[in-house]
Design a protein around this motif. Structure first.
Motif, short mmCIF file in Angstrom:
data_model
loop_
_atom_site.label_atom_id
_atom_site.label_comp_id
_atom_site.label_asym_id
_atom_site.label_seq_id
_atom_site.Cartn_x
_atom_site.Cartn_y
_atom_site.Cartn_z
N ARG A 142 0.82 -1.20 0.00
CA ARG A 142 0.00 0.00 0.00
C ARG A 142 0.86 1.26 0.00
O ARG A 142 0.56 2.24 -0.68
CB ARG A 142 -0.93 0.00 1.22
N LEU A 143 1.96 1.23 0.78
CA LEU A 143 2.87 2.37 0.81
C LEU A 143 3.51 2.57 -0.55
O LEU A 143 3.63 3.70 -1.04
CB LEU A 143 3.94 2.16 1.88
N VAL A 187 4.40 5.53 -5.47
CA VAL A 187 4.53 5.44 -6.92
C VAL A 187 3.28 4.76 -7.47
O VAL A 187 3.25 3.54 -7.68
CB VAL A 187 5.79 4.65 -7.33
N PRO A 188 2.20 5.51 -7.70
CA PRO A 188 0.98 4.91 -8.26
C PRO A 188 1.21 4.43 -9.69
O PRO A 188 2.18 4.82 -10.35
CB PRO A 188 -0.03 6.06 -8.21
N PHE A 199 12.99 2.34 -7.89
CA PHE A 199 12.46 3.71 -7.99
C PHE A 199 11.62 4.06 -6.77
O PHE A 199 11.74 5.16 -6.22
CB PHE A 199 11.62 3.84 -9.27
N THR A 200 10.80 3.14 -6.31
CA THR A 200 9.98 3.38 -5.12
C THR A 200 10.85 3.60 -3.90
O THR A 200 10.56 4.47 -3.06
CB THR A 200 9.03 2.19 -4.89
N GLY A 208 11.70 15.66 -6.68
CA GLY A 208 10.66 16.33 -5.92
C GLY A 208 9.78 17.19 -6.82
O GLY A 208 8.55 17.19 -6.69
N ALA A 209 10.40 17.92 -7.75
CA ALA A 209 9.64 18.75 -8.68
C ALA A 209 8.73 17.88 -9.55
O ALA A 209 7.59 18.26 -9.85
CB ALA A 209 10.59 19.57 -9.55
N SER A 210 9.22 16.72 -9.93
CA SER A 210 8.43 15.80 -10.75
C SER A 210 7.22 15.28 -9.98
O SER A 210 6.11 15.20 -10.52
CB SER A 210 9.29 14.61 -11.21
N LEU A 211 7.42 14.94 -8.72
CA LEU A 211 6.32 14.42 -7.91
C LEU A 211 5.26 15.50 -7.67
O LEU A 211 4.07 15.22 -7.62
CB LEU A 211 6.85 13.88 -6.59
#
Length: 265
Positions: free
Chosen positions: A8-9, A14-15, A47-48, A261-264
């Motif tokens: 779940r985390l 990373v959906p 990546f996660t 961070g900017a991407s997220l």
């Protein structure tokens, strides 16, 4: 139960929609011709894990083993992906996705910078807002809604105005819902730190209207109704705990976290 919580985390960090954009950009794992070396690890898990380090601010060696990625592998892959330019390509891809849906507001861009304390490394300097302690400065340029279009890192004692030209030139050519790609806002807002005649001329020469507060003339709160947007963007960025205090010795690694961070966002 532990694995269910981690799943779940991982999906929250990373959906699937994000991974669909990230996966084609991941450098392909290339085993050594002579065999041996590092075994391949699931790219999404790596990546996660990197997103978790950015979000939580934990040290690499404190990466929970439940992610299924040894911390040495996560750090090594982060370094490799940084060298390959993944994070800037990811930021551009996500801006393209937003631009193609008409979700970038080009009517106004806002620029600002903020200091963060640094432990060591390149692009650090005495912080003017932290009693001269070592620090770095985060620079950001956003659209009218606060979406970061360009980010940069410098030493903490770098004047904000020195980052304006690099930020404007770093705006990538972004897809539009209709017509050609775009990389130029209609207007640029900034505070008095950027009040220099040369900068004003430089921005105007590029066909961008200038709205920079003038020293000794305009009250600082007059442009505040526009500049609060970039202050919120900087707050979003430093909400990622790895950006609150710089631990990275290499400036390119700190910039990599900043781009992620900017991407997220």
């Amino acid at each position: 139960m532990i694995f269910a919580v981690v799943d779940r985390l991982s999906l929250r960090l990373v959906p699937d929609e994000l991974w669909a954009l990230v996966e084609p950009l991941i450098p392909v794992f290339a085993p050594r011709p002579q065999g041996g070396g590092t075994a391949p690890v699931d790219a999404r898990a790596v990546f996660t894990a990197i997103v978790y380090v950015l979000t939580s601010g934990c040290a690499w060696r404190d990466l929970p083993p439940s992610f299924g990625v040894p911390f040495q592998t996560a750090h090594r892959r982060f370094s490799q992906w940084t060298k390959a330019g993944l994070w800037r390509r990811l930021h551009h891809a996500l801006l393209d996705e937003l631009g193609s849906q008409g979700l970038i507001d080009w009517s106004r861009a806002i620029v600002d910078g903020a200091c963060v304390r640094a432990k060591r490394g390149s692009l650090t300097g005495p912080s003017p807002v932290d009693r001269g302690k070592p620090g770095s400065k985060i620079h950001a340029l956003s659209d009218r809604a606060g979406l970061p279009l360009a980010v940069a890192v410098s030493a903490a004692n770098t004047h904000d105005s020195a980052a304006l030209k690099p930020l404007v030139m770093a705006i990538p050519a972004i897809k539009s819902r209709r017509g050609p790609r775009r990389r130029k806002p209609a207007k640029l807002h900034a505070d008095k730190a950027y009040d220099q005649p040369g900068l004003r001329r430089w921005v105007r020469d590029r066909g961008i209207k200038v709205r920079i507060a003038r020293k000794g003339i305009e009250a600082k709160d007059k442009l505040g109704r526009h500049r609060w947007v970039i202050e919120r963007t900087v707050a979003w960025l430093t909400g990622y705990r790895r950006l609150t205090l710089r631990y990275e010795r290499k400036a390119e690694h700190f910039l990599a976290f900043l781009l992620l961070g900017a991407s997220l966002i």
